[in-house]
Design an enzyme around this catalytic site. Structure first.
Site, PDB file in Angstrom:
ATOM      1  N   ASP A  84       0.823  -1.212   0.000  1.00 37.83           N
ATOM      2  CA  ASP A  84       0.000   0.000   0.000  1.00 37.83           C
ATOM      3  C   ASP A  84       0.859   1.264   0.000  1.00 37.83           C
ATOM      4  O   ASP A  84       0.501   2.276  -0.614  1.00 37.83           O
ATOM      5  CB  ASP A  84      -0.942   0.014   1.197  1.00 37.83           C
ATOM      6  CG  ASP A  84      -2.066  -1.009   1.053  1.00 37.83           C
ATOM      7  OD1 ASP A  84      -2.211  -1.592  -0.046  1.00 37.83           O
ATOM      8  OD2 ASP A  84      -2.787  -1.233   2.039  1.00 37.83           O
ATOM      9  N   TYR A  85       1.995   1.208   0.674  1.00 37.38           N
ATOM     10  CA  TYR A  85       2.931   2.340   0.661  1.00 37.38           C
ATOM     11  C   TYR A  85       3.435   2.578  -0.766  1.00 37.38           C
ATOM     12  O   TYR A  85       3.510   3.719  -1.230  1.00 37.38           O
ATOM     13  CB  TYR A  85       4.091   2.038   1.604  1.00 37.38           C
ATOM     14  CG  TYR A  85       5.221   3.042   1.573  1.00 37.38           C
ATOM     15  CD1 TYR A  85       5.062   4.318   2.096  1.00 37.38           C
ATOM     16  CD2 TYR A  85       6.470   2.695   1.037  1.00 37.38           C
ATOM     17  CE1 TYR A  85       6.103   5.233   2.081  1.00 37.38           C
ATOM     18  CE2 TYR A  85       7.505   3.595   1.022  1.00 37.38           C
ATOM     19  CZ  TYR A  85       7.322   4.866   1.547  1.00 37.38           C
ATOM     20  OH  TYR A  85       8.354   5.768   1.528  1.00 37.38           O
ATOM     21  N   TYR A  86       3.760   1.519  -1.459  1.00 35.80           N
ATOM     22  CA  TYR A  86       4.236   1.644  -2.832  1.00 35.80           C
ATOM     23  C   TYR A  86       3.144   2.179  -3.764  1.00 35.80           C
ATOM     24  O   TYR A  86       3.428   2.938  -4.692  1.00 35.80           O
ATOM     25  CB  TYR A  86       4.786   0.314  -3.340  1.00 35.80           C
ATOM     26  CG  TYR A  86       6.270   0.181  -3.132  1.00 35.80           C
ATOM     27  CD1 TYR A  86       7.148   0.326  -4.194  1.00 35.80           C
ATOM     28  CD2 TYR A  86       6.808  -0.049  -1.872  1.00 35.80           C
ATOM     29  CE1 TYR A  86       8.518   0.224  -4.012  1.00 35.80           C
ATOM     30  CE2 TYR A  86       8.173  -0.154  -1.667  1.00 35.80           C
ATOM     31  CZ  TYR A  86       9.029  -0.015  -2.743  1.00 35.80           C
ATOM     32  OH  TYR A  86      10.381  -0.094  -2.560  1.00 35.80           O
TER      33      TYR A  86
END
Length: 205
Positions: free
Chosen positions: A123-125
């Site tokens: 999700d960060y990516y």
């Protein structure tokens, strides 16, 4: 040169502010709560109230007078959409509204390569992918995107590797130094990937 640092209270942000000041830059540091988070103001340093949940007009007013913006804010996984993604996009819009053209963005290694996203940071990516893509394709800013490998708190070496393998590391101090160097570099609308290495940062680009 006057540089506005978004995320000035973060681990990398604090190092960016310190590095800018040692390079004789005038610094505007953006803080959610300057009274509790910011160092004392000085002739070269101005703490500014700056909350990425604010409307774009308010963000633009806060950065008026800056020559460049370094975006180093992050939510540590707590608010990826509002801070890491939309906060970055709102900052880009605010910079353009404020007449700032130079924009340096801290991203993460290979954010544009979906097949290389680690599952644990998926999700960060996603947030970094779309923030970077917006900067590249939806703004007229003179940008540099800096994509480091995994960050450490080791002492800075002042040396890096460009285009590294994704499994390397780099100190937060060296990332801060690269971000500061990028402001006045000859890089324009380019993405650079960095890890710890043997090339002096000042000679790397």
């Amino acid at each position: 040169m006057k540089v506005f640092v978004v995320g000035a209270h973060g681990q990398v942000g604090q190092l960016i502010v310190e590095t800018l000041l040692t390079n004789d830059c005038e610094v505007m540091g953006g803080y959610r709560d300057p009274a509790s988070q910011a160092p004392a103001a000085s002739s070269a340093f101005t703490p500014v109230a700056f909350d990425l949940n604010q409307p774009i007009d308010e963000l633009a007013a806060a950065m008026t007078g800056a020559d460049a913006v370094i975006f180093a804010a992050g939510s540590a996984g707590k608010s990826l959409l509002a801070i890491d993604l939309d906060g970055a996009v709102k900052t880009m819009a605010a910079a353009q509204q404020a007449g700032v053209t130079r924009f340096i963005q801290l991203s993460t290694i290979n954010a544009e390569l979906r097949d290389q996203w680690p599952d644990v940071l998926h999700d960060y990516y996603i947030a970094k992918f779309y923030a970077d893509e917006w900067l590249r394709t939806r703004t007229m800013l003179d940008w540099v995107i800096v994509q480091p490998v995994a960050l450490t708190n080791a002492a800075g070496t002042g040396k890096i590797t460009l285009q590294p393998a994704a499994n390397g590391t780099i100190s937060r101090q060296d990332v801060a130094t690269v971000l500061v160097e990028a402001v006045t570099s000859e890089l324009h609308r380019e993405t650079i990937k960095i890890a710890s290495g043997t090339v002096p940062i000042a000679q790397a680009f």
